[in-house]
Design a protein around this motif. Structure first.
Motif, short mmCIF file in Angstrom:
data_model
loop_
_atom_site.label_atom_id
_atom_site.label_comp_id
_atom_site.label_asym_id
_atom_site.label_seq_id
_atom_site.Cartn_x
_atom_site.Cartn_y
_atom_site.Cartn_z
N VAL A 1 -12.13 1.36 -51.94
CA VAL A 1 -12.28 1.70 -53.37
C VAL A 1 -11.68 3.07 -53.65
O VAL A 1 -11.03 3.28 -54.68
N ALA A 2 -11.87 4.01 -52.72
CA ALA A 2 -11.33 5.36 -52.91
C ALA A 2 -9.81 5.33 -53.00
O ALA A 2 -9.22 6.06 -53.82
N PHE A 3 -9.16 4.50 -52.18
CA PHE A 3 -7.69 4.43 -52.22
C PHE A 3 -7.21 3.88 -53.56
O PHE A 3 -6.26 4.39 -54.15
N VAL A 4 -7.89 2.85 -54.05
CA VAL A 4 -7.52 2.27 -55.35
C VAL A 4 -7.74 3.29 -56.46
O VAL A 4 -6.84 3.57 -57.26
N GLU B 1 -28.19 -8.36 -50.74
CA GLU B 1 -27.90 -7.25 -49.82
C GLU B 1 -26.43 -6.84 -49.91
O GLU B 1 -26.11 -5.65 -49.93
N ALA B 2 -25.56 -7.84 -49.98
CA ALA B 2 -24.12 -7.55 -50.12
C ALA B 2 -23.84 -6.85 -51.44
O ALA B 2 -23.02 -5.93 -51.52
N LEU B 3 -24.54 -7.29 -52.49
CA LEU B 3 -24.37 -6.67 -53.80
C LEU B 3 -24.78 -5.20 -53.75
O LEU B 3 -24.07 -4.33 -54.28
N LEU B 4 -25.90 -4.91 -53.10
CA LEU B 4 -26.35 -3.53 -52.96
C LEU B 4 -25.32 -2.70 -52.19
O LEU B 4 -25.00 -1.57 -52.56
N LEU B 5 -24.81 -3.29 -51.10
CA LEU B 5 -23.78 -2.60 -50.31
C LEU B 5 -22.55 -2.33 -51.17
O LEU B 5 -21.98 -1.23 -51.14
N GLY B 6 -22.13 -3.33 -51.94
CA GLY B 6 -20.96 -3.17 -52.79
C GLY B 6 -21.16 -2.12 -53.85
O GLY B 6 -20.26 -1.30 -54.12
N PHE C 1 -23.41 0.51 -53.90
CA PHE C 1 -23.49 1.86 -53.31
C PHE C 1 -22.12 2.31 -52.79
O PHE C 1 -21.70 3.45 -53.03
N GLY C 2 -21.42 1.40 -52.08
CA GLY C 2 -20.11 1.75 -51.54
C GLY C 2 -19.10 2.05 -52.63
O GLY C 2 -18.30 2.99 -52.51
N SER C 3 -19.15 1.28 -53.72
CA SER C 3 -18.19 1.47 -54.80
C SER C 3 -18.43 2.76 -55.56
O SER C 3 -17.49 3.46 -55.95
N ILE C 4 -19.72 3.10 -55.79
CA ILE C 4 -20.04 4.35 -56.49
C ILE C 4 -19.51 5.54 -55.68
O ILE C 4 -18.84 6.43 -56.22
N VAL D 1 -17.50 -4.42 -55.54
CA VAL D 1 -18.65 -5.34 -55.57
C VAL D 1 -18.19 -6.78 -55.32
O VAL D 1 -18.77 -7.50 -54.50
N VAL D 2 -17.13 -7.19 -56.02
CA VAL D 2 -16.67 -8.57 -55.88
C VAL D 2 -16.21 -8.86 -54.47
O VAL D 2 -16.57 -9.88 -53.87
#
Length: 860
Positions: A29-32, A321-326, A328-331, A375-376
């Motif tokens: 996400v950071a690269f994008v 769980e994947a949604l939560l990971l997505g 937090f990771g995306s933010i 997230v997706v």
């Protein structure tokens, strides 16, 4: 609500296991987001600059083209000073001012050091006008007042330690001019990297245009209350049908933005492409993480099913769980992306392209795109493990410690993988047999995608055989520890295949580009050996400039030279004997000695005849397309010149990569039909030494151009090295961008090993109890990691070399016929992959070695 609570509990209970997958999401996400913020910031910087430097209305000659274009003569298109007075009479004009601007210049200091940008930005020279006060302030000294004075922008002065009184020499088509710095002007907006030099109007006309009473454009300022469009209409009416473009500030800024915009778009989409690769690699990491978490929680899932949880609830729990990971990771990824953009700006500033954090642009779409993508991708990657979790039956879960492999699924995977790989291989073969590069490229793209997907699908099946081979070579010498490492790698082929596939993708691209780059250099070198007969080649070192007549004359005075060849290019409209006109064909005008400097095969006629009076040559593809043959008469309407009737004296073969499709004629023929002030400058020049005097001639040529650092004298060895360096620099940039995907793949190996250690906690405790030492345990895990990394490297390098070899077949259609496999690079990458495996295993191996034996044995 129960599903959400369960998911939250599991997510935070296993937050350590989620961390590495989270890092993959963050990096991708950071690269994008970093790419989007960086490109938006650059666009904002240029938009502000162009808006500040453009007048309310600008008048230019229609023949001038884009603002940065310079005719091949090296002198910008201009209009007479009378246009200034004529435009000033239009309604709504408060002020009209003639301006001069040229990018076909080089400025050097007293030591002949180039004062131009090193970042690829332009060097611009012109006259100081009132319009420049919109974007600049004179912060030191004063504006130039005569031919001995000039002014420089503050950024260039700081970069080269210039001060008032320093002497600079300006090299332009009209000649060389020396002046002292009288003032320094500072931009009110960010200057991305151009070097700006100002003269008084009379000096700029004489030294840049080679004529008095002319300007490159007219700047018009509107009266209060008069809009730009209204002023534009009034000026256009006043000028009538004269061949001038009248543009508003917005239109002029848009024109300036076109070239920059295309460059920014290419860079933006290239970086987003690499971000996409990182996302693809991250998918394997996320799939592996959730697959292992599901396997390790099989008993827990079984208990949930036994007390009434439905398949949908279990499935939904894993997806949440994947949604939560997505999320937090995306933010975190969005925040990291903004930081990455700032870092890129600092890096570019260090390379000479100035970008201010004050122009940092974060549009609302950037975080939205980052969040949605993160997230997706995470949820989609977790779907298969979630679906597998939902299929766990209560009784099977209560009996077994893990999820058993589905034999039918493995067979289906093998068949599907073979079909996809076979289809991809056939597409690559078809591409290699294509007659046209444009047709073959479609099959190449399809073959790359299909073989990549096929290898990913069939990876777990290949793992069993490939890992055994690698282990037989590397691990058997380590005895029982090596055999245990092999069995651990083979224990779950699906996991090993997915982990290796993540590394495979990045290394496949590295191998492919290495093969293509090496083949391009080898082909060009081979072609040069066959075709180039000249001892020396003289070329400009920066784009947009040509070899001035004064520099060419200096070359002509070099000692020990048998001959010097001038090489110019000019545009013309060509009419065939059948009456068909082809617009804007490029003609290569050269001295007759060029026929020996560059050996070209002909399919008809003799090339030497093309350099005869009123004669020319064409390439065989052009001749076939238009039905031309030797002896035909062609009408050539030279750009800004007269129409000539030239005899077709030769047809050259297009089976080459040097001057492919070139149309040759003698410079003296061109000079008969083109006015003296429109004769192009030399694009490059060639020279051959007197027999046995190559070294002396080389030194003499270099000495003759000491005053002109913008030109480079190269012998054939230098020229080949320059080609190699250019390709190498491009590949290094690509490798750097691919590094992100490889980092994510390394995280995948770390994550796989870490979760594998957790999964085998009891087993590790038992092995320690029966005598396995900590050192042996750590070695076993490190060797398992090395085998997985080498498995991915072997697949990736093999696949990449196949792609590269196919791409070279298409390049052969463009004259690049030599296939060269860069074995040192391939071997270095393969060996480096082993070290990647060792590095990835450090933390998991250390944690495994520190386990308490009794606690490990007691683990369920």
């Amino acid at each position: 609500m129960t599903v959400l609570k369960t998911s939250m509990r599991n997510f935070f209970a296993h937050k350590g296991r989620m961390a590495l997958s989270g890092v993959a999401v963050i990096l991708s996400v950071a690269f994008v987001c970093g790419t989007l913020v960086f490109s938006d910031t650059m666009s904002t910087t240029f938009d502000k600059l162009f808006a500040a430097t453009s007048a309310d209305v600008t008048v230019r000659p229609k023949s001038a083209g884009d603002a940065g274009d310079t005719p091949r003569s090296g002198k910008p298109e201009s209009l007479p000073a009378s246009v200034v007075k004529q435009a000033e009479k239009a309604d709504g004009v408060r002020a009209a001012e003639g301006a001069i601007s040229s990018q076909s210049v080089t400025v050097v200091d007293a030591e002949n050091k180039n004062m131009g940008p090193t970042s690829g930005g332009p060097t611009i020279a012109g006259n100081w006008t009132r319009n420049d006060l919109r974007s600049m302030d004179i912060t030191s000294g004063h504006a130039p007042r005569g031919p001995t004075e000039m002014m420089v922008d503050a950024d260039t002065a700081d970069k080269h330690d210039l001060k008032i009184g320093d002497e600079l020499r300006t090299v332009a088509a009209a000649g060389d001019h020396t002046a002292k710095i009288s003032g320094i002007a500072t931009f009110k907006v960010t200057n991305p990297g151009a070097a700006i030099f100002y003269f008084d109007t009379a000096t700029a006309q004489r030294e840049l245009l080679g004529a008095t009473g002319r300007f490159t454009h007219v700047n018009l300022t509107a009266d209060a209350g008069v809009s730009d469009t209204r002023l534009q209409a009034a000026v256009a009416k006043t000028l009538g049908k004269a061949p001038y473009d009248v543009k508003t500030q917005k239109e002029a800024a848009d024109d300036n933005r076109k070239d920059v915009g295309s460059f920014l778009d290419v860079m933006k989409y290239a970086m987003l492409g690499f971000a996409g690769i990182a996302f693809l690699v991250g998918i394997f990491l996320i799939i592996n993480t959730f697959s292992m978490l599901v396997a390790q929680r099989t008993r827990e899932i079984g208990l949930m099913r036994a007390i009434g949880s439905s398949r949908k609830q279990v499935n939904r729990s894993v997806l949440v769980e994947a949604l939560l990971l997505g999320v937090f990771g995306s933010i975190l990824g969005v925040g990291a992306g903004i930081g990455l953009a700032v870092g890129l700006m600092k890096l570019m500033s260090g390379m000479g392209m100035e970008l201010s954090t004050g122009d940092l642009t974060v549009t609302w779409t950037t975080p939205v795109i980052g969040m949605v993508l993160g997230v997706v991708v995470t949820v989609v990657a977790a779907y298969l493990p979630a679906r597998r979790a939902g299929k766990v039956s209560p009784m099977a879960a209560l009996r077994d410690a893990g999820t058993p492999a589905d034999g039918r699924s493995s067979a289906l995977r093998a068949v599907l993988g073979l079909v996809l790989t076979g289809a991809g291989g056939f597409a690559l073969y078809t591409a290699s047999q294509a007659d046209k590069a444009s047709e073959g490229s479609l099959f190449l793209g399809g073959g790359v995608v299909l073989t990549l997907v096929g290898f990913v699908v069939i990876g777990p099946v290949l793992a069993s055989g490939v890992v055994r081979v690698i282990s037989a070579v590397l691990l058997r010498m380590f005895g029982p520890v090596g055999r245990m490492a092999e069995r651990n790698a083979l224990r779950n082929p699906r996991r090993t295949g997915a982990t290796g596939a993540a590394l495979m993708i990045g290394l496949a691209l590295v191998a492919c580009l290495s093969v293509v780059g090496s083949s391009m250099v080898a082909s060009a070198t081979d072609e040069l050996d066959k075709s180039v007969g000249a001892d020396f080649i003289v070329q400009p070192t920066q784009p947009g400039i040509s070899i001035t007549e004064k520099a060419a004359a200096a070359l002509g005075k070099a000692d020990h030279i048998a001959h010097i060849t001038r090489y110019k290019q000019i545009d013309a409209d060509l009419t065939t004997p059948a009456g068909k006109t082809v617009d804007d064909v490029g003609l290569s005008a050269a001295d007759p000695s060029y026929a020996t400097d560059l050996r070209r095969e002909t399919t008809a006629g003799k090339l030497s005849a093309a350099y005869g009076p009123n004669a020319m040559s064409v390439g065989d593809a052009f001749a076939k397309k238009h039905g031309l043959k030797v002896g035909d008469e062609l009408k050539i309407a030279f750009d800004h010149g007269r129409t000539a009737k030239l005899r077709l004296a030769a047809v050259t073969s297009d089976d080459t990569s040097v001057d492919k499709g070139a149309m040759y004629l003698n410079i003296t023929t061109m000079e008969k039909y083109v006015p003296a002030d429109r004769i192009p400058q030399n694009d490059m020049m060639f020279a051959s030494a007197d027999k046995g005097q190559q070294d002396a001639a080389y030194a003499s040529l270099k000495k003759s151009l000491e005053k002109y650092p913008q030109y480079k004298v190269m012998d054939q060895t230098d020229f080949k090295q320059t080609l190699k360096d250019q390709v190498g620099q491009l590949l290094n940039i690509v490798y750097g961008l691919l590094g992100l995907a490889i980092i994510v793949a390394i995280l995948g190996v770390v994550n796989t090993l870490a979760l594998s250690v957790v999964e085998r906690t009891r087993e590790i405790g038992l092995m320690r109890a029966i005598g396995l030492s900590r050192r042996q345990l750590r070695r076993m895990i490190r060797m398992e990691s090395v085998v997985i990394a080498l498995f991915g490297a072997l697949l990736g390098l093999g696949l990449g070399m196949g792609w590269g070899a196919t791409a070279q077949k298409l390049l052969a259609l463009e004259g690049l016929k030599v296939l060269e496999i860069p074995w040192p690079t391939i071997i270095a990458v393969f060996v480096g992959s082993a070290f990647v495996g060792l590095f990835a295993a450090l933390v998991p191996a250390f944690r495994a070695g520190r386990m308490n034996v009794l606690n490990a044995i007691a683990t369920e």
